[in-house]
Design a protein around this motif. Structure first.
Motif, PDB file in Angstrom:
ATOM      1  N   PRO A 152       0.814  -1.228   0.000  1.00  0.00           N
ATOM      2  CA  PRO A 152       0.000   0.000   0.000  1.00  0.00           C
ATOM      3  C   PRO A 152       0.840   1.267   0.000  1.00  0.00           C
ATOM      4  N   GLY A 153       2.046   1.185   0.566  1.00  0.00           N
ATOM      5  CA  GLY A 153       2.907   2.357   0.602  1.00  0.00           C
ATOM      6  C   GLY A 153       3.265   2.871  -0.778  1.00  0.00           C
ATOM      7  N   ALA A 154       3.302   1.992  -1.762  1.00  0.00           N
ATOM      8  CA  ALA A 154       3.617   2.415  -3.129  1.00  0.00           C
ATOM      9  C   ALA A 154       2.534   3.343  -3.672  1.00  0.00           C
ATOM     10  N   TYR A 155       1.281   3.007  -3.406  1.00  0.00           N
ATOM     11  CA  TYR A 155       0.168   3.823  -3.897  1.00  0.00           C
ATOM     12  C   TYR A 155       0.065   5.136  -3.128  1.00  0.00           C
ATOM     13  N   LEU A 170      -6.979   7.111 -11.519  1.00  0.00           N
ATOM     14  CA  LEU A 170      -7.254   5.808 -12.126  1.00  0.00           C
ATOM     15  C   LEU A 170      -5.929   5.082 -12.293  1.00  0.00           C
ATOM     16  N   PHE A 171      -5.832   3.889 -11.725  1.00  0.00           N
ATOM     17  CA  PHE A 171      -4.631   3.071 -11.812  1.00  0.00           C
ATOM     18  C   PHE A 171      -4.857   1.963 -12.837  1.00  0.00           C
ATOM     19  N   VAL A 172      -3.870   1.764 -13.706  1.00  0.00           N
ATOM     20  CA  VAL A 172      -3.962   0.765 -14.779  1.00  0.00           C
ATOM     21  C   VAL A 172      -2.842  -0.251 -14.601  1.00  0.00           C
ATOM     22  N   ASP A 173      -3.207  -1.519 -14.425  1.00  0.00           N
ATOM     23  CA  ASP A 173      -2.221  -2.579 -14.202  1.00  0.00           C
ATOM     24  C   ASP A 173      -2.784  -3.886 -14.762  1.00  0.00           C
ATOM     25  N   ALA A 182      -4.621  -1.327  -5.037  1.00  0.00           N
ATOM     26  CA  ALA A 182      -4.959   0.057  -5.373  1.00  0.00           C
ATOM     27  C   ALA A 182      -6.354   0.413  -4.873  1.00  0.00           C
ATOM     28  N   LYS A 183      -7.289  -0.485  -5.090  1.00  0.00           N
ATOM     29  CA  LYS A 183      -8.658  -0.230  -4.643  1.00  0.00           C
ATOM     30  C   LYS A 183      -8.730  -0.134  -3.120  1.00  0.00           C
ATOM     31  N   GLU A 184      -7.898  -0.905  -2.434  1.00  0.00           N
ATOM     32  CA  GLU A 184      -7.875  -0.856  -0.969  1.00  0.00           C
ATOM     33  C   GLU A 184      -7.433   0.512  -0.457  1.00  0.00           C
ATOM     34  N   THR A 185      -6.658   1.239  -1.264  1.00  0.00           N
ATOM     35  CA  THR A 185      -6.232   2.582  -0.867  1.00  0.00           C
ATOM     36  C   THR A 185      -7.180   3.658  -1.406  1.00  0.00           C
ATOM     37  N   GLY A 186      -8.282   3.246  -2.017  1.00  0.00           N
ATOM     38  CA  GLY A 186      -9.294   4.187  -2.482  1.00  0.00           C
ATOM     39  C   GLY A 186      -9.140   4.639  -3.917  1.00  0.00           C
ATOM     40  N   ILE A 187      -8.161   4.090  -4.630  1.00  0.00           N
ATOM     41  CA  ILE A 187      -7.921   4.473  -6.023  1.00  0.00           C
ATOM     42  C   ILE A 187      -8.796   3.638  -6.950  1.00  0.00           C
ATOM     43  N   ARG A 188      -9.425   4.267  -7.912  1.00  0.00           N
ATOM     44  CA  ARG A 188     -10.124   3.517  -8.958  1.00  0.00           C
ATOM     45  C   ARG A 188      -9.084   2.759  -9.773  1.00  0.00           C
ATOM     46  N   ALA A 189      -9.439   1.596 -10.279  1.00  0.00           N
ATOM     47  CA  ALA A 189      -8.441   0.775 -10.964  1.00  0.00           C
ATOM     48  C   ALA A 189      -9.053   0.058 -12.155  1.00  0.00           C
ATOM     49  N   HIS A 190      -8.227  -0.121 -13.162  1.00  0.00           N
ATOM     50  CA  HIS A 190      -8.618  -0.810 -14.389  1.00  0.00           C
ATOM     51  C   HIS A 190      -7.650  -1.968 -14.622  1.00  0.00           C
ATOM     52  N   LEU A 191      -8.185  -3.193 -14.710  1.00  0.00           N
ATOM     53  CA  LEU A 191      -7.362  -4.360 -15.021  1.00  0.00           C
ATOM     54  C   LEU A 191      -7.091  -4.360 -16.522  1.00  0.00           C
ATOM     55  N   PHE A 192      -5.827  -4.148 -16.884  1.00  0.00           N
ATOM     56  CA  PHE A 192      -5.463  -3.991 -18.285  1.00  0.00           C
ATOM     57  C   PHE A 192      -5.502  -5.326 -19.015  1.00  0.00           C
ATOM     58  N   THR A 193      -6.280  -5.375 -20.103  1.00  0.00           N
ATOM     59  CA  THR A 193      -6.311  -6.543 -20.983  1.00  0.00           C
ATOM     60  C   THR A 193      -5.982  -6.165 -22.419  1.00  0.00           C
ATOM     61  N   GLY A 194      -5.916  -4.872 -22.701  1.00  0.00           N
ATOM     62  CA  GLY A 194      -5.574  -4.412 -24.041  1.00  0.00           C
ATOM     63  C   GLY A 194      -5.911  -2.938 -24.220  1.00  0.00           C
ATOM     64  N   PRO A 195      -5.330  -2.314 -25.235  1.00  0.00           N
ATOM     65  CA  PRO A 195      -5.538  -0.871 -25.449  1.00  0.00           C
ATOM     66  C   PRO A 195      -6.981  -0.466 -25.671  1.00  0.00           C
TER      67      PRO A 195
END
Length: 202
Positions: A152-155, A170-173, A182-195
């Motif tokens: 969590p410290g990274a975020y 928005l975090f993309v990984d 990322a979501k645990e720290t309150g950041i919205r996140a997108h699981l990257f599967t393609g452009p």
């Protein structure tokens, strides 16, 4: 299903598996040949010692000495230099479609940042060879901030450096564990599967 588009202050990108390619098979094979040990044992030692290297606690030579110790072998200075070069080369390929998307976002005025688990030698390589890194307002490399995902410290480090509200980022990984953290720290996140899926979210 892609997330509904929302306004964000910053898009925080992972590097490997999103903009850059994961370690190549050819690169892995070259590392095993350079080390001169069986592939399964090499893989266990390589990843088993990796986190402190990614977090900047070890130099390249110190990391490879730890790998050698785990393998019960010895690497001389020349072999270590060859392993560092082979390691960097194995992570050096990028996805040009994603590079183009990064540049497109930058031109549009979108604020973008980077969060990557990366050792110093590889960070230096990317800085020297990829001028598009200049588009990122913050480059949070684990080797320089002392935190590696999914810590969590990274975020939190990124949010502070960006002066950003977590629900406006928005975090993309490409890894589920990093998305969850990322979501645990309150950041919205997108699981990257393609452009294309990412474009729909953006």
């Amino acid at each position: 299903m892609p997330e509904s588009p929302v306004t964000t202050d910053v898009v925080l990108f992972d590097l490997f598996g999103v903009i850059a390619r994961h370690q190549s098979t050819e690169g892995k094979d070259r590392l095993v040949r350079t080390a001169g040990v069986p592939a399964p044992e090499f893989r266990d030692a390589y990843w088993g010692q990796r986190r402190p290297y990614d977090q900047g606690e070890l130099t390249g030579p110190a990391y490879w000495n730890r790998v050698a110790d785990a393998l019960a072998v010895r690497f001389d200075q020349r072999r270590i230099a060859e392993l560092i070069a082979a390691d960097v080369a194995s992570w050096s390929a990028v996805d040009e479609t994603m590079v183009a998307l990064v540049e497109e976002l930058a031109v549009s005025g979108r604020r973008i940042a980077l969060l990557s688990n990366i050792p110093e030698e590889l960070a230096l390589y990317y800085e020297a060879h990829h001028p598009w890194l200049e588009h990122f307002s913050v480059r949070a490399f684990s080797c320089r901030m002392g935190h590696a995902k999914p810590d969590p410290g990274a975020y939190r480090w990124c949010l502070q450096a960006l002066n950003a509200d977590p629900n406006r980022a928005l975090f993309v990984d490409d890894r589920e564990e990093n998305i969850h953290a990322a979501k645990e720290t309150g950041i919205r996140a997108h699981l990257f599967t393609g452009p294309e899926q990412l474009r729909a979210t953006l």
